[in-house]
Design an enzyme around this catalytic site. Sequence first.
Site, PDB file in Angstrom:
ATOM      1  CE  LYS A  91      -1.671   3.093   1.843  1.00 45.01           C
ATOM      2  NZ  LYS A  91      -1.387   4.483   1.355  1.00 45.01           N
ATOM      3  CD  GLU A  95       9.121  13.779  11.209  1.00 45.43           C
ATOM      4  OE1 GLU A  95       7.972  13.321  11.356  1.00 45.43           O
ATOM      5  OE2 GLU A  95      10.033  13.137  10.647  1.00 45.43           O
ATOM      6  CB  CYS A 110      13.199   9.121   7.938  1.00 46.69           C
ATOM      7  SG  CYS A 110      14.239   7.991   7.021  1.00 46.69           S
ATOM      8  CB  SER A 141       3.947  10.511  10.580  1.00 43.99           C
ATOM      9  OG  SER A 141       2.639   9.981  10.491  1.00 43.99           O
TER      10      SER A 141
HETATM   11  P1  NAD Z   1       2.247   9.288   6.925  1.00 45.94           P
HETATM   12  O1  NAD Z   1       2.324   8.686   8.265  1.00 45.94           O
HETATM   13  O2  NAD Z   1       1.319  10.425   6.699  1.00 45.94           O
HETATM   14  O3  NAD Z   1       1.824   8.177   5.833  1.00 45.94           O
HETATM   15  C1  NAD Z   1       2.469   6.920   5.777  1.00 45.94           C
HETATM   16  C2  NAD Z   1       1.493   5.896   5.232  1.00 45.94           C
HETATM   17  O4  NAD Z   1       0.385   5.766   6.133  1.00 45.94           O
HETATM   18  C3  NAD Z   1       0.910   6.268   3.874  1.00 45.94           C
HETATM   19  O5  NAD Z   1       0.832   5.104   3.087  1.00 45.94           O
HETATM   20  C4  NAD Z   1      -0.466   6.817   4.210  1.00 45.94           C
HETATM   21  O6  NAD Z   1      -1.412   6.568   3.199  1.00 45.94           O
HETATM   22  C5  NAD Z   1      -0.846   6.083   5.478  1.00 45.94           C
HETATM   23  N1  NAD Z   1      -1.628   6.896   6.422  1.00 45.94           N
HETATM   24  C6  NAD Z   1      -1.560   8.237   6.615  1.00 45.94           C
HETATM   25  N2  NAD Z   1      -2.402   8.612   7.589  1.00 45.94           N
HETATM   26  C7  NAD Z   1      -3.006   7.493   8.046  1.00 45.94           C
HETATM   27  C8  NAD Z   1      -3.990   7.227   9.056  1.00 45.94           C
HETATM   28  N3  NAD Z   1      -4.493   8.200   9.802  1.00 45.94           N
HETATM   29  N4  NAD Z   1      -4.382   5.958   9.252  1.00 45.94           N
HETATM   30  C9  NAD Z   1      -3.862   4.954   8.509  1.00 45.94           C
HETATM   31  N5  NAD Z   1      -2.943   5.156   7.533  1.00 45.94           N
HETATM   32  C10 NAD Z   1      -2.513   6.397   7.301  1.00 45.94           C
HETATM   33  O7  NAD Z   1       3.739   9.691   6.505  1.00 45.94           O
HETATM   34  P2  NAD Z   1       4.210  10.501   5.217  1.00 45.94           P
HETATM   35  O8  NAD Z   1       3.841  11.929   5.380  1.00 45.94           O
HETATM   36  O9  NAD Z   1       3.819   9.795   3.975  1.00 45.94           O
HETATM   37  O10 NAD Z   1       5.805  10.329   5.350  1.00 45.94           O
HETATM   38  C11 NAD Z   1       6.597  11.167   6.129  1.00 45.94           C
HETATM   39  C12 NAD Z   1       6.827  10.579   7.495  1.00 45.94           C
HETATM   40  O11 NAD Z   1       7.462   9.318   7.371  1.00 45.94           O
HETATM   41  C13 NAD Z   1       7.770  11.412   8.349  1.00 45.94           C
HETATM   42  O12 NAD Z   1       7.281  11.437   9.663  1.00 45.94           O
HETATM   43  C14 NAD Z   1       9.098  10.663   8.260  1.00 45.94           C
HETATM   44  O13 NAD Z   1       9.970  10.879   9.346  1.00 45.94           O
HETATM   45  C15 NAD Z   1       8.618   9.262   8.227  1.00 45.94           C
HETATM   46  N6  NAD Z   1       9.621   8.364   7.670  1.00 45.94           N
HETATM   47  C16 NAD Z   1      10.301   7.571   8.537  1.00 45.94           C
HETATM   48  C17 NAD Z   1      11.275   6.717   8.059  1.00 45.94           C
HETATM   49  C18 NAD Z   1      12.051   5.841   8.992  1.00 45.94           C
HETATM   50  O14 NAD Z   1      12.879   5.078   8.528  1.00 45.94           O
HETATM   51  N7  NAD Z   1      11.827   5.919  10.290  1.00 45.94           N
HETATM   52  C19 NAD Z   1      11.545   6.670   6.683  1.00 45.94           C
HETATM   53  C20 NAD Z   1      10.825   7.488   5.830  1.00 45.94           C
HETATM   54  C21 NAD Z   1       9.850   8.339   6.341  1.00 45.94           C
END
Ligand code: NAD
Length: 497
Positions: free
Chosen positions: A173, A382, A281, A226
């Site tokens: 996904k 963040e 990240c 996140s």
């Molecule tokens: P996000 O959490 O908004 O989305 C991640 C995934 O979750 C997406 O596929 C999205 O469709 C889904 N999603 C979003 N909101 C949701 C909800 N309420 N319920 C269920 N699913 C949901 O993150 P983003 O904005 O796409 O990516 C950026 C974030 O990812 C930053 O916080 C970054 O630090 C983190 N990140 C972490 C790493 C790591 O290795 N720790 C790597 C890359 C990115």
Amino acid sequence: MLRIEHWIDGVGTAGVSTRTAPVFDPARGTVSAQVRLAEQADVDAAVAAATKAQTAWQQRSPLVRARVMFAMRELLNAHADELAAMISAEHGKVVADARGEVARGIEVVEFACGIPHLLKGEYSDGVATGVDAYSLRQPLGVVAGITPFNFPVMVPLWMHPIAIACGNAFVLKPSEQDPSTSLLIARLYQQAGLPDGVYNVVQGDRTAVEAVLDQPGIAAVSFVGSTPVARLVHQRASASGKRVQALGGAKNHAVVLPDADLDLAASEITGAAYGSAGQRCMAISVVVAVGASADGLVSRLASRAAAIRVGPGADPASEMGPLVNAAAADRVRGHLDRAGAQGATVVVDGRGGAVVGGESGFFVGPSLVDHVTLDADLYRQEVFGPVLAVVRVDTVDEAIELVNANPYGNGAAVFTASGAAARRFVREVSIGMVGVNVPIPVPMAFYSFGGWKDSLFGDTHVHGAEGVRFYTRAKAVTSRWPDDGVAHTGLHFPTAQ
Ligand code: NAD
């Protein structure tokens, strides 16, 4: 308008989805496509196809599975420029950076090519008279990946090559913000000889995620995104009995000691703070300037930040592209708006300045904010944008304490000329990935990747040996052949003889 579909059982499909979401060109601020948003039935269809395919895939020798990965590596290399252009068009990052992302992802495929070796078990000859013991690792079945927007190719590649090489089928996904590459990867797997149904994609939003978390046919979930969503994913998928690794957000500190080479530190930190417009990240978002390093460091960081060429990701002259969407740009500007009122000094301000060729895009320029306090929003949250906060402290003890008190634990770096100081920092920080005079400590595919504290929920990091362990389960076998004439008689618990 282009529709971005699901990929189930080897074909692109609209499924039952009726909802869609816009996909933007962040440099222009315009809609370039509509992506389907899966319903429960679409996830169920993907899991059904994956379940059927996995039974046969598991039976294929690890050597055969590895050969698919060797072929996939060649195809990814051949299509690397195409993938990079697709990433840049939907994410906004500059093409050279997208090319780097693809290269790091291919390294995981190279790691997965070694799966025959990685799956080797252990064997003990003669644990009792006529009895041998051995162990093996078997795939889990159908596993899922839920991935963020900021690395649409690399983060899924952290997961599916290893999961698939281990003998699992995979349901991805991807982020609904930059979904297109997931389908090119699907076609490349098909060309590489992967049987249909082993790699599937369901496009979607929260509805699709929740369907994945509750689906009884999915044995394990890898999530990257996140922290609030990572926590939720970990809880809900665990409650439905799945194995979970959920990587969350970050607040990565670079601690600069007074003895550091300030030119080197400033150059390295500039790349780590503003590359990909801070949407990594592993981005450095906080500099902890220790003692006398502060003034010299801030002036060097300021001149470097101000010199960064901002523009559309497709323009080879651009060093930094736009944010991914309008809300992200507003969030970053909001942090800069509040910084002054919360006691900080905005040294380089990215809020102004039109970008030639990207006037309606989601641009915010590189920004540097000095004298940030620990209770300011800019420190506590963040930001995930091109804003570097400078916190000043007097001693290395204060710096380590500050890093350890932060709820995030993804990455941290130290810049120093002292081996002893660096060694102490490495040993004492509560952080999953540490850099020494290296700002983005990105482990290689054959090491694992993951943070501590609120940056990871679950027990295992992604890829490397931990990835193989996550996507397999151990089986221990004790074996006797009765025709060797030795039998265990009696009701007592058998012990070695
Ligand atoms: P996000 O959490 O908004 O989305 C991640 C995934 O979750 C997406 O596929 C999205 O469709 C889904 N999603 C979003 N909101 C949701 C909800 N309420 N319920 C269920 N699913 C949901 O993150 P983003 O904005 O796409 O990516 C950026 C974030 O990812 C930053 O916080 C970054 O630090 C983190 N990140 C972490 C790493 C790591 O290795 N720790 C790597 C890359 C990115």
